[in-house]
Design a protein around this motif. Structure first.
Motif, PDB file in Angstrom:
ATOM      1  N   ALA A 109       0.841  -1.208   0.000  1.00 27.31           N
ATOM      2  CA  ALA A 109       0.000   0.000   0.000  1.00 27.31           C
ATOM      3  C   ALA A 109       0.872   1.252   0.000  1.00 27.31           C
ATOM      4  N   ASN A 110       1.930   1.251   0.794  1.00 28.15           N
ATOM      5  CA  ASN A 110       2.849   2.379   0.837  1.00 28.15           C
ATOM      6  C   ASN A 110       3.537   2.566  -0.514  1.00 28.15           C
ATOM      7  N   ALA A 111       4.008   1.481  -1.104  1.00 35.37           N
ATOM      8  CA  ALA A 111       4.705   1.557  -2.388  1.00 35.37           C
ATOM      9  C   ALA A 111       3.784   2.070  -3.493  1.00 35.37           C
ATOM     10  N   GLN A 112       2.542   1.598  -3.505  1.00 39.59           N
ATOM     11  CA  GLN A 112       1.599   2.028  -4.531  1.00 39.59           C
ATOM     12  C   GLN A 112       1.305   3.524  -4.428  1.00 39.59           C
ATOM     13  N   SER A 113       1.283   4.060  -3.225  1.00 41.30           N
ATOM     14  CA  SER A 113       1.115   5.510  -3.055  1.00 41.30           C
ATOM     15  C   SER A 113       2.411   6.246  -3.384  1.00 41.30           C
ATOM     16  N   SER A 114       3.529   5.654  -3.024  1.00 46.75           N
ATOM     17  CA  SER A 114       4.821   6.316  -3.227  1.00 46.75           C
ATOM     18  C   SER A 114       5.138   6.539  -4.693  1.00 46.75           C
ATOM     19  N   VAL A 115       4.827   5.572  -5.551  1.00 49.77           N
ATOM     20  CA  VAL A 115       5.160   5.731  -6.972  1.00 49.77           C
ATOM     21  C   VAL A 115       4.361   6.843  -7.630  1.00 49.77           C
ATOM     22  N   LYS A 116       3.351   7.351  -6.972  1.00 48.63           N
ATOM     23  CA  LYS A 116       2.568   8.480  -7.494  1.00 48.63           C
ATOM     24  C   LYS A 116       3.195   9.826  -7.144  1.00 48.63           C
ATOM     25  N   GLU A 117       4.191   9.830  -6.260  1.00 49.60           N
ATOM     26  CA  GLU A 117       4.855  11.082  -5.880  1.00 49.60           C
ATOM     27  C   GLU A 117       5.715  11.565  -7.054  1.00 49.60           C
ATOM     28  N   PRO A 118       5.718  12.876  -7.313  1.00 53.26           N
ATOM     29  CA  PRO A 118       6.459  13.379  -8.473  1.00 53.26           C
ATOM     30  C   PRO A 118       7.964  13.144  -8.416  1.00 53.26           C
ATOM     31  N   GLY A 119       8.553  13.055  -7.238  1.00 50.66           N
ATOM     32  CA  GLY A 119       9.993  12.868  -7.125  1.00 50.66           C
ATOM     33  C   GLY A 119      10.443  11.429  -7.032  1.00 50.66           C
ATOM     34  N   VAL A 120       9.497  10.489  -7.097  1.00 55.98           N
ATOM     35  CA  VAL A 120       9.834   9.066  -6.989  1.00 55.98           C
ATOM     36  C   VAL A 120       9.959   8.478  -8.392  1.00 55.98           C
ATOM     37  N   VAL A 121      11.110   7.871  -8.646  1.00 55.63           N
ATOM     38  CA  VAL A 121      11.358   7.218  -9.935  1.00 55.63           C
ATOM     39  C   VAL A 121      10.979   5.741  -9.862  1.00 55.63           C
ATOM     40  N   ARG A 122      11.350   5.087  -8.773  1.00 60.05           N
ATOM     41  CA  ARG A 122      11.018   3.677  -8.525  1.00 60.05           C
ATOM     42  C   ARG A 122      10.804   3.484  -7.040  1.00 60.05           C
ATOM     43  N   PHE A 123      10.014   2.488  -6.716  1.00 64.77           N
ATOM     44  CA  PHE A 123       9.803   2.127  -5.322  1.00 64.77           C
ATOM     45  C   PHE A 123       9.500   0.641  -5.308  1.00 64.77           C
ATOM     46  N   ASP A 124      10.538  -0.156  -5.152  1.00 69.31           N
ATOM     47  CA  ASP A 124      10.420  -1.610  -5.258  1.00 69.31           C
ATOM     48  C   ASP A 124      10.441  -2.258  -3.879  1.00 69.31           C
ATOM     49  N   LEU A 125       9.701  -3.333  -3.758  1.00 63.75           N
ATOM     50  CA  LEU A 125       9.719  -4.166  -2.553  1.00 63.75           C
ATOM     51  C   LEU A 125      10.189  -5.543  -2.988  1.00 63.75           C
ATOM     52  N   VAL A 126      11.296  -6.013  -2.406  1.00 61.36           N
ATOM     53  CA  VAL A 126      11.809  -7.342  -2.726  1.00 61.36           C
ATOM     54  C   VAL A 126      11.927  -8.156  -1.448  1.00 61.36           C
ATOM     55  N   GLN A 127      11.690  -9.467  -1.594  1.00 56.98           N
ATOM     56  CA  GLN A 127      11.702 -10.394  -0.463  1.00 56.98           C
ATOM     57  C   GLN A 127      12.789 -11.435  -0.713  1.00 56.98           C
ATOM     58  N   GLN A 128      13.598 -11.687   0.283  1.00 58.13           N
ATOM     59  CA  GLN A 128      14.704 -12.628   0.147  1.00 58.13           C
ATOM     60  C   GLN A 128      14.169 -14.053  -0.023  1.00 58.13           C
ATOM     61  N   GLN A 129      14.742 -14.799  -0.947  1.00 61.07           N
ATOM     62  CA  GLN A 129      14.306 -16.175  -1.190  1.00 61.07           C
ATOM     63  C   GLN A 129      14.671 -17.106  -0.045  1.00 61.07           C
ATOM     64  N   GLU A 130      15.906 -17.006   0.454  1.00 64.73           N
ATOM     65  CA  GLU A 130      16.360 -17.927   1.486  1.00 64.73           C
ATOM     66  C   GLU A 130      15.728 -17.669   2.844  1.00 64.73           C
ATOM     67  N   ASP A 131      15.345 -16.429   3.088  1.00 61.36           N
ATOM     68  CA  ASP A 131      14.727 -16.051   4.361  1.00 61.36           C
ATOM     69  C   ASP A 131      13.583 -15.089   4.069  1.00 61.36           C
ATOM     70  N   PRO A 132      12.358 -15.595   3.915  1.00 60.02           N
ATOM     71  CA  PRO A 132      11.220 -14.757   3.531  1.00 60.02           C
ATOM     72  C   PRO A 132      10.873 -13.648   4.529  1.00 60.02           C
ATOM     73  N   ALA A 133      11.513 -13.624   5.677  1.00 59.31           N
ATOM     74  CA  ALA A 133      11.279 -12.545   6.645  1.00 59.31           C
ATOM     75  C   ALA A 133      12.208 -11.358   6.408  1.00 59.31           C
ATOM     76  N   GLN A 134      13.068 -11.453   5.394  1.00 61.38           N
ATOM     77  CA  GLN A 134      14.006 -10.371   5.060  1.00 61.38           C
ATOM     78  C   GLN A 134      13.510  -9.663   3.801  1.00 61.38           C
ATOM     79  N   PHE A 135      13.413  -8.330   3.894  1.00 57.38           N
ATOM     80  CA  PHE A 135      12.948  -7.516   2.778  1.00 57.38           C
ATOM     81  C   PHE A 135      13.918  -6.366   2.538  1.00 57.38           C
ATOM     82  N   VAL A 136      13.895  -5.877   1.305  1.00 60.50           N
ATOM     83  CA  VAL A 136      14.586  -4.635   0.976  1.00 60.50           C
ATOM     84  C   VAL A 136      13.615  -3.782   0.180  1.00 60.50           C
TER      85      VAL A 136
END
Length: 101
Positions: free
Chosen positions: A24-51
Motif C-alpha cells: 500500500a505504501n509503495a503504490q502511493s509512493s510511486v505516485k509522488e512526483p519525485g519518486v522514480v522507482r519504489f520496489d519491494l523485494v523479499q529474500q528467497q532464502e529467508d522470507p522474513a528479510q525484505f529490501v
C-alpha cells in the motif's frame, strides 16, 4: 538520482501483514512526483528479510516522501512487525546516467 535501500527483518508471524502494508505504501509512493522507482523485494532464502529499493530524483524528493500522508501510516503500522530495527543505506547513481531513468 538519490537511491535508498531500506533493509527490514520482519517477525515471521508478521510477514504477510508487512507485505500488505508495504505494498500500500509503495503504490502511493510511486505516485509522488519525485519518486522514480519504489520496489519491494523479499529474500528467497529467508522470507522474513525484505529490501525496499527507493529511487528518488534527489535528496529533497526523499525528504518530501517522509512528509506524505501515507508514509507515517506505513511507519507506524509496521513498527511492531520488525524483528530488529530497519536500517537504510544511501547510494549515488552510477549507471545508467540519471537521464536514463
Amino acid at each position: 538520482m538519490f537511491i535508498v535501500h531500506v533493509h527490514a527483518h520482519i517477525k515471521p508471524e508478521s510477514v504477510e501483514s508487512f507485505k500488505k502494508a508495504t505494498l500500500a505504501n509503495a503504490q502511493s509512493s510511486v505516485k509522488e512526483p519525485g519518486v522514480v522507482r519504489f520496489d519491494l523485494v523479499q529474500q528467497q532464502e529467508d522470507p522474513a528479510q525484505f529490501v525496499l529499493v527507493e529511487v528518488y530524483r534527489d535528496a529533497a524528493a526523499a525528504a518530501a516522501h517522509k512528509e506524505t500522508p501515507h508514509y507515517p501510516v506505513w511507519r507506524d503500522a509496521v513498527a511492531s512487525m520488525m524483528a530488529k530495527p530497519r536500517h537504510s543505506v544511501k547510494f549515488n547513481n552510477v549507471f545508467p546516467e540519471d537521464e536514463g531513468w
